[in-house]
Design a protein around this motif. Structure first.
Motif, short mmCIF file in Angstrom:
data_model
loop_
_atom_site.label_atom_id
_atom_site.label_comp_id
_atom_site.label_asym_id
_atom_site.label_seq_id
_atom_site.Cartn_x
_atom_site.Cartn_y
_atom_site.Cartn_z
N TYR A 1 0.85 -1.19 0.00
CA TYR A 1 0.00 0.00 0.00
C TYR A 1 0.89 1.25 0.00
CZ TYR A 1 -3.72 -3.21 1.47
OH TYR A 1 -4.61 -4.25 1.55
N HIS A 2 0.35 2.33 -0.59
CA HIS A 2 1.08 3.61 -0.54
C HIS A 2 0.08 4.75 -0.42
CE1 HIS A 2 0.09 4.45 -4.77
NE2 HIS A 2 0.51 3.22 -5.07
N SER A 3 0.60 5.95 -0.25
CA SER A 3 -0.26 7.10 0.04
C SER A 3 -0.24 8.13 -1.09
CB SER A 3 0.20 7.78 1.34
OG SER A 3 1.53 8.27 1.20
N ASN A 4 0.17 7.70 -2.29
CA ASN A 4 0.31 8.67 -3.38
C ASN A 4 -0.99 9.39 -3.72
OD1 ASN A 4 2.98 7.93 -3.55
ND2 ASN A 4 2.97 7.68 -5.77
N ASP A 5 -2.13 8.75 -3.53
CA ASP A 5 -3.42 9.36 -3.89
C ASP A 5 -3.93 10.34 -2.84
OD1 ASP A 5 -3.43 7.91 -6.21
OD2 ASP A 5 -4.68 6.29 -5.42
N TRP A 6 -3.25 10.44 -1.70
CA TRP A 6 -3.71 11.34 -0.65
C TRP A 6 -3.58 12.79 -1.11
CZ3 TRP A 6 -1.17 15.02 2.53
CH2 TRP A 6 -1.93 15.48 3.61
N GLN A 7 -4.66 13.55 -0.93
CA GLN A 7 -4.67 14.95 -1.33
C GLN A 7 -4.54 15.83 -0.09
OE1 GLN A 7 -4.81 15.86 -4.64
NE2 GLN A 7 -4.68 13.63 -4.96
N GLY A 8 -3.47 16.55 0.00
CA GLY A 8 -3.25 17.41 1.15
C GLY A 8 -1.81 17.89 1.16
N VAL A 9 -1.48 18.68 2.15
CA VAL A 9 -0.13 19.24 2.25
C VAL A 9 0.75 18.29 3.05
CG1 VAL A 9 1.26 21.19 3.02
CG2 VAL A 9 -1.05 21.57 2.14
N ARG A 10 1.78 17.78 2.41
CA ARG A 10 2.69 16.85 3.08
C ARG A 10 3.74 17.62 3.88
NH1 ARG A 10 2.79 11.42 1.24
NH2 ARG A 10 1.17 11.05 -0.34
#
Length: 583
Positions: free
Chosen positions: A275-284
């Motif tokens: 699993y990865h978090s590439n699709d997360w939309q927000g400020v890293r």
């Protein structure tokens, strides 16, 4: 007769190669990848030597030295060889000092070569004359009648002493065979000295290295791969994996094609999920070594969601079955609530592997005593008391003993480490070992003096102990729970050599030394000039973590990954196993 499985056939071939080297007096390096059964090969090699050389060695007082890097490994080797007197198994420090202590004059001559800190100690003290050189507490100092060495000094002096032919001959006369367990963790200077002075120099000492340079994960001082410039180390690869299911072994082989392993069960099939978090939309997160990771709260949500999926898929989250490996800085210490204690030490091994004498005493004695007292295991309590050579001779003794233990329970829960130490120093329940009580006595004397009257070493010592004493003792209890495997969490330090049915690896940022996106990219593109050490540090930790799983392996990347990194994950773990977001 039951036919051997693929891993057993590979293991038998490895042992035959090791025995051939022993018979021919050849130095060798056994490279045993994760799950290969390195310790089994080491023990079997020792047993073979016992079977063919025991009478000869006993007649002339020779032994086989087996050098380890932890007391746990030393004890395991002794147990599995029935404490045979032909085997001298001990840590590198104890082994080195057992020989070095007989060369007092030479040690005094070499101490000034150990670097700048010793130059300061010499100039600020009475200097070096006829003092006895000692190694017990691990604190370096020069006094009127003795010189005390630090742990690192013992290893450095061993490396220097190996340069002298007379010392080499003495070593051979006592230890004609030296096996080094977890060779990749050997100090770089010592490893170079062994190769140059004992192997390439044809000293006659047979050196056997057992380990795996892909499992060097303990810092820059460790040597990693050991080779002989003169070609005098026979390389033996153990191409077996007794741990993991077939498809997990295949992933490890794609990661490391130069040492392919054979599985023990050709019909086994575990599960692999990436699993990865590439699709997360927000400020890293930004800046430094946190760049491109999820915010901490979001990371926890991703981890929780991934754990929930694992439970749905049938994972048993009990700690004996499942390990969660946080490959991010201080997450584990924060999760387990011993972050302030961790910050007292420069090296994680000091507290996670109990190399520090305080931590060893707290975890092995104080916490064991507390557990037995709380659970009314009075038989265990009496055994602990007997080990400390103190006895209950009257009812008054018993009453006082219980009163002291009750007070200890209260301080453990509510007081600082310093408060607990003060109590233990006054009651000796449980008994404080000399190496701790001596340090505490020295601290009391030095801390009472004005800082201006202290040497640099003394001031550093006082500051270090003061910082430790100020931490709440409850953090020690939390650390002990973690070390004693009562939680599902772990880090790289606690799991090398371990195996679990299910493993969840969380790959994020927060450590300056590790960048998983960079490492995956370099796996495909090649390593830039000057970056080999950086690459190997991340690759090795990744390999060690992925190879812990027996049946089910899940990876979660909270760090944003490039398309190239995703492609590498698909190549190594399979397209269908790289799923994306756990939500």
């Amino acid at each position: 007769m039951t036919p051997l499985n693929p891993a057993q056939r590979a293991s038998a071939e490895t042992l035959e190669n090791v025995r051939r080297c022993i018979e021919q007096g050849q130095c060798f390096r056994l490279e045993a990848g994760a799950g290969a059964g390195k310790t089994y090969s080491l023990i079997e090699s020792i047993k073979y030597l016992i079977s063919v050389r025991a009478n000869e060695f006993a007649a002339v007082g020779k032994q086989v030295a087996c050098i380890t890097y932890t007391n746990v490994a030393k004890d395991e080797i002794k147990t599995r060889t029935d404490n045979n007197p032909m085997i001298f198994a001990d840590t590198i420090h104890a082994f080195s000092w057992s020989i070095l202590q007989n060369y007092q004059e030479k040690l005094r001559e070499l101490i000034p070569t150990l670097g700048g800190k010793w130059h300061e100690r010499i100039s600020e003290s009475v200097g070096i004359h006829r003092q006895t050189v000692k190694y017990d507490l691990g604190f370096a100092s020069i006094k009127d009648n003795e010189i005390s060495l630090h742990h690192d000094d013992v290893v450095a002096l061993m490396a220097r002493m190996l340069e002298f032919p007379k010392f080499q001959k003495l070593l051979k006369s006592k230890f004609p065979f030296i096996f080094i367990d977890e060779y990749q963790d050997t100090d770089t200077e010592l490893a170079a000295s062994i190769v140059h002075n004992l192997i390439d120099n044809d000293s006659g000492v047979v050196i056997g290295f057992f380990g795996d340079h892909w499992q060097k994960i303990y810092g820059s001082k460790a040597c990693g791969l050991i080779v002989s410039p003169a070609g005098k180390i026979t390389e033996i690869g153990k191409r077996a994996n007794f741990r993991s299911d077939k498809n997990i072994v295949e992933c490890l082989n794609r990661m490391r094609p130069e040492l392919p392993q054979a599985e023990s069960d050709p019909n086994s099939q575990g599960t692999i999920k990436i699993y990865h978090s590439n699709d997360w939309q927000g400020v890293r997160q930004t800046g430094g070594h946190w760049k491109d990771d999820l915010p901490e709260d979001e990371s926890r949500e991703f981890i929780q969601q991934t754990k929930s999926l694992m439970v749905e898929q049938g994972w048993d989250m009990y700690s004996s079955k499942t390990k969660i490996l946080f490959l991010t800085n201080n997450l584990i210490a924060a999760e387990q609530k011993f972050i302030n204690l961790a910050n007292c030490f420069q090296y994680t091994d000091d507290y996670l592997k109990k190399n520090d004498k305080y931590i060893e005493f707290f975890v092995d004695v104080v916490e064991s005593t507390a557990f037995a007292f709380q659970h009314r295991k009075y038989g265990e309590l009496l055994q602990i008391k007997k080990k400390s050579r103190s006895y209950l001779t009257s009812q008054m003794d018993k009453t006082k003993w219980i009163t002291n233990l009750s007070e200890l329970m209260q301080r453990r829960a509510n007081a600082s480490i310093g408060d607990v130490l003060d109590l233990l120093m006054s009651t000796n329940v449980p008994r404080v070992p000399a190496k701790v009580s001596d340090t505490e006595s020295r601290y009391k004397i030095l801390s009472a003096k004005p800082a201006a009257e202290l040497t640099a070493d003394e001031l550093s010592f006082v500051e270090k102990i003061s910082k430790l004493r100020a931490v709440q003792y409850s953090e020690v209890s939390n650390l002990a729970e973690y070390i004693n495997d009562k939680t599902p969490f772990s880090t790289k330090h606690g799991v090398k050599g371990a195996q679990f049915d299910n493993v969840l690896v969380v790959c994020g940022r927060g450590w300056n030394h590790y960048n998983w996106d960079q490492m995956l990219t370099w796996l495909q593109d090649g390593v830039p000039a000057g970056k080999q050490e950086t690459f190997e540090r991340s690759r090795n930790l990744f390999y060690v973590s992925c190879s812990r799983a027996k049946h089910n392996l899940t990876l979660l990347f909270t760090q944003k990954l490039s398309e190239k990194s995703i492609s590498v994950l698909e190549q190594v773990f399979g397209n269908t196993n790289v799923i994306g977001s756990p939500f």
